[in-house]
Design an enzyme around this catalytic site. Structure first.
Site, short mmCIF file in Angstrom:
data_model
loop_
_atom_site.label_atom_id
_atom_site.label_comp_id
_atom_site.label_asym_id
_atom_site.label_seq_id
_atom_site.Cartn_x
_atom_site.Cartn_y
_atom_site.Cartn_z
N TRP A 103 -48.59 23.93 -36.26
CA TRP A 103 -47.43 24.24 -37.10
C TRP A 103 -47.40 25.70 -37.50
O TRP A 103 -46.35 26.34 -37.47
CB TRP A 103 -47.37 23.32 -38.32
CG TRP A 103 -47.05 21.91 -37.93
CD1 TRP A 103 -47.85 20.82 -38.06
CD2 TRP A 103 -45.84 21.44 -37.29
NE1 TRP A 103 -47.22 19.70 -37.55
CE2 TRP A 103 -46.00 20.06 -37.07
CE3 TRP A 103 -44.66 22.06 -36.90
CZ2 TRP A 103 -45.00 19.28 -36.47
CZ3 TRP A 103 -43.67 21.29 -36.30
CH2 TRP A 103 -43.84 19.92 -36.09
N ASP A 173 -46.37 26.50 -46.09
CA ASP A 173 -45.84 25.26 -45.53
C ASP A 173 -46.70 24.11 -46.06
O ASP A 173 -47.84 23.93 -45.64
CB ASP A 173 -45.91 25.34 -44.00
CG ASP A 173 -45.38 24.08 -43.32
OD1 ASP A 173 -45.08 23.09 -44.01
OD2 ASP A 173 -45.28 24.10 -42.07
N LYS A 197 -43.11 13.36 -44.86
CA LYS A 197 -44.51 12.99 -45.00
C LYS A 197 -44.79 12.43 -46.40
O LYS A 197 -45.15 11.29 -46.55
CB LYS A 197 -45.43 14.18 -44.71
CG LYS A 197 -45.64 14.47 -43.22
CD LYS A 197 -44.54 15.29 -42.59
CE LYS A 197 -44.74 15.47 -41.09
NZ LYS A 197 -44.49 16.81 -40.63
#
Ligand SMILES: *Cc1c(COP(=O)(O)O)cnc(C)c1O
Length: 361
Positions: A103, A173, A197
């Site tokens: 990511w 993030d 999530k």
């Protein structure tokens, strides 16, 4: 009781059953209004109250200081990979990024389209099994911000510390670990998290941004990606993802009922300790991540013989232990144990793991 499976999916991930039941109960006739939340104007007093309550509950949960805006935006976390430089990186400026996995690498690639990106540190020399300490970082002199991912969802690598970069805004993030344990929001310039999530349905992204960082967007920044436009319009410059916002609000209420982030941290700590203990004390399972960087939320593990992967997954499925297959880039297994995945799920998993190991010893 329903026959809900234990869902270890990395995302979109499990939602609390109580939240789904509440949404179901309210679906056709929200609070006696004769319509669902999905069918209301986002400008109606009813919906604005839903949206504001969700924001307030999130503010309460994370003790978000009043000089931060909370935005409920679209495009998921990936949209932020471009939105952040468009808003915070001036033409000709430089931003520092830390590479700890897939990511953060995607964030680096996307930001590189908009300016000078300095990869100040990378976990690559450690095979992405450990996070380089800050003494190894090569920060630039005048970075517009420093970006990192607090939890790498795929590799299972998590910071258990917050970088110290003085006045340089920290941009993080937190897609896969927001609300899993307390944080001090005032340490960050901007926090973002894709909802699917630990927050709610996919497509929505929550951005928590310090007010002094607003209004710096490039003139070429599309209106829809401009944080100040979003903030000035209460995240309603266009029609927001109303149902996702509402459902996220139900998750925030649920989390408050659980005792908030401090209480869920205790549960999350117990869950990850049980799972890692099971892995570490076995001959069959292993996890390669440095102990101080092991993720609390995403636990990848391998079987000593990968020919056992298929029977392991088949047996898990048969027991209602779903979505344990690792990411295609990593292989092996991965158990995502977000807030909505209870201790009962982890106990069922480790019970099965022990049983499977015995059978295949
Ligand atoms: C899932 C995830 C993303 C991507 O989220 P999308 O909403 O699919 O764009 C980004 N970063 C991290 C850390 C993630 O876990």
């Amino acid at each position: 009781m329903s026959k809900r499976a234990h869902n270890f999916c990395a995302g979109p991930a499990a939602l609390p059953e109580a939240v789904l039941l509440r949404a179901q109960a309210e679906l056709l006739d929200w609070h006696g209004k004769g319509l669902s939340v999905m069918e209301m104007s986002h400008r109606s007093a009813d919906y604005v109250a839903v949206a504001e309550k969700a924001e307030q509950d999130l503010r309460d949960l994370l003790a978000i200081p009043s000089n931060y805006k909370v935005l409920f935006l679209q495009g998921g976390a990936s949209q932020q990979f471009a939105e952040i430089p468009l808003n915070l990186l001036p033409e000709g400026g430089v931003a520092d990024y830390i590479d700890t996995g897939i990511w953060s690498k995607k964030a680096i690639e996307e930001a590189s389209r908009f300016g000078n990106i300095n990869v100040a540190a990378s976990a690559k020399p450690y095979d992405y099994f450990a996070i380089p300490g800050q003494n190894e970082w090569k920060l630039s002199k005048d970075a517009a911000y420093l970006h990192y991912a607090s939890n790498e969802t795929i590799g299972g690598l998590q910071f258990d510390w917050v970088p110290e970069v003085g006045d340089v805004p920290l941009v993080v993030d937190m897609s896969s670990d927001i609300l899993s344990r307390p944080i001090d929001v005032s340490q960050f310039g901007l926090i973002y998290a894709g909802a699917q999530k630990n927050i709610g349905p996919s497509g929505l992204v929550v951005v928590i941004v310090r007010e002094d960082l607003l209004g710096k967007a490039r003139s070429s920044c599309p209106t829809m990606l401009n944080y100040k436009v979003a903030a000035d319009n209460g995240s309603m410059y266009n029609t927001p993802a109303t149902f996702s916002w509402y459902l996220s609000g139900l998750v925030f209420e649920w989390l408050k009922e659980q005792g908030g982030v401090e209480a869920i941290e205790r549960v999350n700590r117990a869950k990850k300790e049980l799972l890692y203990k099971t892995i570490d004390s076995s001959e069959l399972y292993s996890n390669p991540i440095a102990h101080n960087a092991r993720s609390w939320m995403n636990v990848p593990f391998r079987l000593a013989d990968d020919r056992l992967d298929k029977p392991f997954l088949a047996g898990a499925d048969a027991r209602g232990l779903l979505n344990l297959q690792g990411h295609r880039s990593v292989g092996g297994m991965r158990a995502s144990i977000y807030n909505a995945v209870g201790m009962d799920a982890v106990e069922a998993l480790v019970g099965y793991m022990a049983e499977f190991e015995k059978e295949h010893a």
